[in-house]
Scaffold this motif. Structure first.
Motif, mmCIF file in Angstrom:
data_model
loop_
_atom_site.group_PDB
_atom_site.id
_atom_site.type_symbol
_atom_site.label_atom_id
_atom_site.label_comp_id
_atom_site.label_asym_id
_atom_site.label_seq_id
_atom_site.Cartn_x
_atom_site.Cartn_y
_atom_site.Cartn_z
ATOM 1 N N LYS A 85 -10.813 64.773 18.409
ATOM 2 C CA LYS A 85 -11.958 64.230 18.801
ATOM 3 C C LYS A 85 -12.480 63.015 17.736
ATOM 4 C CE LYS A 85 -16.664 65.012 20.770
ATOM 5 N NZ LYS A 85 -17.639 65.877 20.831
ATOM 6 N N LEU A 86 -12.591 61.931 18.197
ATOM 7 C CA LEU A 86 -12.996 60.805 17.437
ATOM 8 C C LEU A 86 -14.553 61.148 16.797
ATOM 9 C CD1 LEU A 86 -11.895 58.122 16.126
ATOM 10 C CD2 LEU A 86 -13.245 56.748 17.926
ATOM 11 N N PRO A 87 -15.148 60.944 15.647
ATOM 12 C CA PRO A 87 -16.299 61.205 15.139
ATOM 13 C C PRO A 87 -17.305 60.086 16.191
ATOM 14 C CG PRO A 87 -15.133 61.029 13.257
ATOM 15 C CD PRO A 87 -13.984 60.738 14.635
ATOM 16 N N ARG A 88 -18.305 60.706 16.481
ATOM 17 C CA ARG A 88 -19.331 60.100 17.316
ATOM 18 C C ARG A 88 -19.439 58.587 16.979
ATOM 19 N NH1 ARG A 88 -25.103 61.966 16.085
ATOM 20 N NH2 ARG A 88 -24.606 60.678 14.189
ATOM 21 N N ASP A 89 -20.027 58.508 15.587
ATOM 22 C CA ASP A 89 -20.350 57.126 15.056
ATOM 23 C C ASP A 89 -19.056 56.315 14.868
ATOM 24 O OD1 ASP A 89 -23.054 57.742 15.064
ATOM 25 O OD2 ASP A 89 -22.812 58.499 13.102
ATOM 26 N N ALA A 90 -17.946 56.804 14.805
ATOM 27 C CA ALA A 90 -16.517 55.898 14.955
ATOM 28 C C ALA A 90 -16.474 55.437 16.385
ATOM 29 C CB ALA A 90 -15.565 56.798 14.530
ATOM 30 N N ALA A 91 -16.522 56.253 17.287
ATOM 31 C CA ALA A 91 -16.594 55.952 18.694
ATOM 32 C C ALA A 91 -17.495 54.668 19.048
ATOM 33 C CB ALA A 91 -16.745 56.971 19.749
ATOM 34 N N ARG A 92 -18.531 54.921 18.661
ATOM 35 C CA ARG A 92 -19.761 53.926 18.962
ATOM 36 C C ARG A 92 -19.521 52.476 18.045
ATOM 37 N NH1 ARG A 92 -25.425 57.111 17.418
ATOM 38 N NH2 ARG A 92 -25.538 58.466 19.586
ATOM 39 N N PHE A 93 -18.991 52.696 16.992
ATOM 40 C CA PHE A 93 -18.611 51.454 16.281
ATOM 41 C C PHE A 93 -17.565 50.639 17.117
ATOM 42 C CE2 PHE A 93 -17.008 49.512 12.131
ATOM 43 C CZ PHE A 93 -18.188 48.227 11.821
ATOM 44 N N ILE A 94 -16.508 51.371 17.449
ATOM 45 C CA ILE A 94 -15.626 50.774 18.176
ATOM 46 C C ILE A 94 -16.003 50.014 19.228
ATOM 47 C CG2 ILE A 94 -13.254 51.178 19.294
ATOM 48 C CD1 ILE A 94 -12.942 53.463 17.162
ATOM 49 N N SER A 95 -16.963 50.792 20.072
ATOM 50 C CA SER A 95 -17.145 50.464 21.356
ATOM 51 C C SER A 95 -18.137 49.219 21.296
ATOM 52 C CB SER A 95 -18.269 51.299 22.205
ATOM 53 O OG SER A 95 -17.376 52.389 22.658
ATOM 54 N N TYR A 96 -19.015 49.081 20.223
ATOM 55 C CA TYR A 96 -19.751 47.843 19.818
ATOM 56 C C TYR A 96 -18.733 46.451 19.448
ATOM 57 C CZ TYR A 96 -23.878 51.013 19.259
ATOM 58 O OH TYR A 96 -24.702 51.824 19.398
ATOM 59 N N ILE A 97 -17.655 46.978 18.678
ATOM 60 C CA ILE A 97 -17.147 45.757 18.130
ATOM 61 C C ILE A 97 -16.152 45.373 19.433
ATOM 62 C CG2 ILE A 97 -14.906 45.279 16.610
ATOM 63 C CD1 ILE A 97 -15.679 47.705 14.893
ATOM 64 N N CYS A 98 -15.794 46.269 20.184
ATOM 65 C CA CYS A 98 -14.925 45.558 21.365
ATOM 66 C C CYS A 98 -15.930 44.789 22.011
ATOM 67 C CB CYS A 98 -14.275 46.851 21.887
ATOM 68 S SG CYS A 98 -12.871 47.620 21.210
ATOM 69 N N ALA A 99 -16.966 45.091 22.509
ATOM 70 C CA ALA A 99 -18.099 44.462 23.027
ATOM 71 C C ALA A 99 -18.332 43.010 22.635
ATOM 72 C CB ALA A 99 -19.355 45.156 23.234
ATOM 73 N N CYS A 100 -18.067 42.675 21.337
ATOM 74 C CA CYS A 100 -18.316 41.668 20.754
ATOM 75 C C CYS A 100 -17.050 40.684 20.557
ATOM 76 C CB CYS A 100 -18.842 41.744 19.329
ATOM 77 S SG CYS A 100 -20.674 42.305 19.357
ATOM 78 N N THR A 101 -16.011 41.345 20.290
ATOM 79 C CA THR A 101 -14.562 40.514 19.925
ATOM 80 C C THR A 101 -13.474 40.648 21.068
ATOM 81 O OG1 THR A 101 -13.763 42.603 19.108
ATOM 82 C CG2 THR A 101 -14.997 41.403 17.460
ATOM 83 N N ARG A 102 -13.727 41.470 22.107
ATOM 84 C CA ARG A 102 -12.819 41.728 23.061
ATOM 85 C C ARG A 102 -13.300 41.604 24.533
ATOM 86 N NH1 ARG A 102 -7.948 44.889 21.272
ATOM 87 N NH2 ARG A 102 -8.034 46.041 23.356
ATOM 88 N N GLY A 103 -14.482 41.094 24.535
ATOM 89 C CA GLY A 103 -15.135 41.131 26.106
ATOM 90 C C GLY A 103 -15.255 42.386 26.216
ATOM 91 N N GLY A 104 -15.637 43.400 25.517
ATOM 92 C CA GLY A 104 -15.375 44.875 26.227
ATOM 93 C C GLY A 104 -14.052 45.650 26.518
ATOM 94 N N LYS A 105 -13.175 45.052 26.346
ATOM 95 C CA LYS A 105 -11.871 45.602 26.513
ATOM 96 C C LYS A 105 -11.641 46.685 25.654
ATOM 97 C CE LYS A 105 -6.946 44.625 26.988
ATOM 98 N NZ LYS A 105 -5.538 43.641 26.700
ATOM 99 N N ASN A 106 -11.187 47.731 26.254
ATOM 100 C CA ASN A 106 -10.740 49.080 25.334
ATOM 101 C C ASN A 106 -9.665 48.985 24.500
ATOM 102 O OD1 ASN A 106 -13.087 50.373 26.796
ATOM 103 N ND2 ASN A 106 -12.030 50.976 28.255
ATOM 104 N N LEU A 107 -9.629 49.876 23.410
ATOM 105 C CA LEU A 107 -8.367 49.735 22.704
ATOM 106 C C LEU A 107 -7.565 50.724 23.642
ATOM 107 C CD1 LEU A 107 -9.671 50.423 19.048
ATOM 108 C CD2 LEU A 107 -8.785 48.328 20.120
ATOM 109 N N GLN A 108 -6.127 50.434 23.430
ATOM 110 C CA GLN A 108 -5.215 51.154 24.253
ATOM 111 C C GLN A 108 -3.966 51.658 23.032
ATOM 112 O OE1 GLN A 108 -5.487 51.689 27.601
ATOM 113 N NE2 GLN A 108 -7.305 50.348 27.598
#
Length: 220
Positions: free
Chosen positions: A187-210
């Motif tokens: 399980k990814l730590p809560r704040d790591a998952a949040r940070f990744i989501s925030y980054i992707c929203a700003c840098t990848r148009g919200g596209k998830n990491l695969q």
């Protein structure tokens, strides 16, 4: 200009989730900054990261700050929020220190340097093995952060004058840890998952990491 809305809560169900819900506090000021894609220099990217991280996680009473020397974590005091100090203004150092912070629970965030044991460069083979065991998860998470930003990630053995070996087994472990996060085995730590989501929203148009964006050979 990129308009950054306050984010106080995010429900994250897995690594690949996006910003599924958020509550904005309208009393807090909005933050404006140039879009990530427009930033040309390391210094500009570092300033972007500091501003955004400090906004996204202000509700946790923590700030990201540049350091002139080695990285260090300072717990919050009555008069000052906790500080994640990264080395020499380096972007990759900031991501690495953030990864350690996301792994630390509430109790360790009350301790200097998050309570980590650390032996300096020049470690013996036994000390290096202990160091690498502690570093697998932080460096796996740092790789996730780097990929979300579209930056190259390099594992760090941090033992130039000691007995570090070629690092191949450590790279195997970091890669395997990333894949465990994607599979749900870990399980990814809560704040790591949040940070990744925030980054992707700003840098990848919200596209998830695969998971297929992470290949073992990238670490060589």
């Amino acid at each position: 200009m990129h308009l950054l809305q306050p984010q106080t809560e995010v429900n994250v169900s897995s690594l690949v989730s996006t910003l599924s819900s958020s509550n904005s506090d309208s009393s807090r000021p909005q933050v404006q900054l140039s879009p990530w894609a427009n930033l040309q220099t390391e210094s500009e990217q570092v300033d972007w990261l500091i501003l955004h991280f400090n906004h996204w996680f202000s509700h946790l009473n923590v700030t990201l700050v540049k350091g002139d020397f080695e990285p260090e974590y300072f717990p919050a005091t009555d008069n000052m929020p906790a500080r994640i100090q990264f080395a020499h203004g380096f972007f990759n150092s900031a991501l690495h220190e953030i990864s350690h912070w996301t792994i630390a629970g509430e109790k360790r965030r009350l301790l200097p340097d998050l309570g980590y044991w650390y032996a300096p460069d020049g470690r013996t083979a036994e000390q290096q093995a202990l160091f690498e065991q502690v570093e697998i998860k932080p460096q796996a998470i740092e790789w996730l952060f780097s990929k979300a930003f579209g930056r190259k990630f390099r594992v760090s053995l941090d033992n130039l004058t000691g007995e570090g070996g070629d690092g191949s087994s450590f790279k195997d472990d970091v890669y395997a840890q990333v894949q465990r996060y994607f599979s749900g085995e870990a399980k990814l730590p809560r704040d790591a998952a949040r940070f990744i989501s925030y980054i992707c929203a700003c840098t990848r148009g919200g596209k998830n990491l695969q998971s297929d964006e992470f290949i073992r050979e990238m670490l060589d």
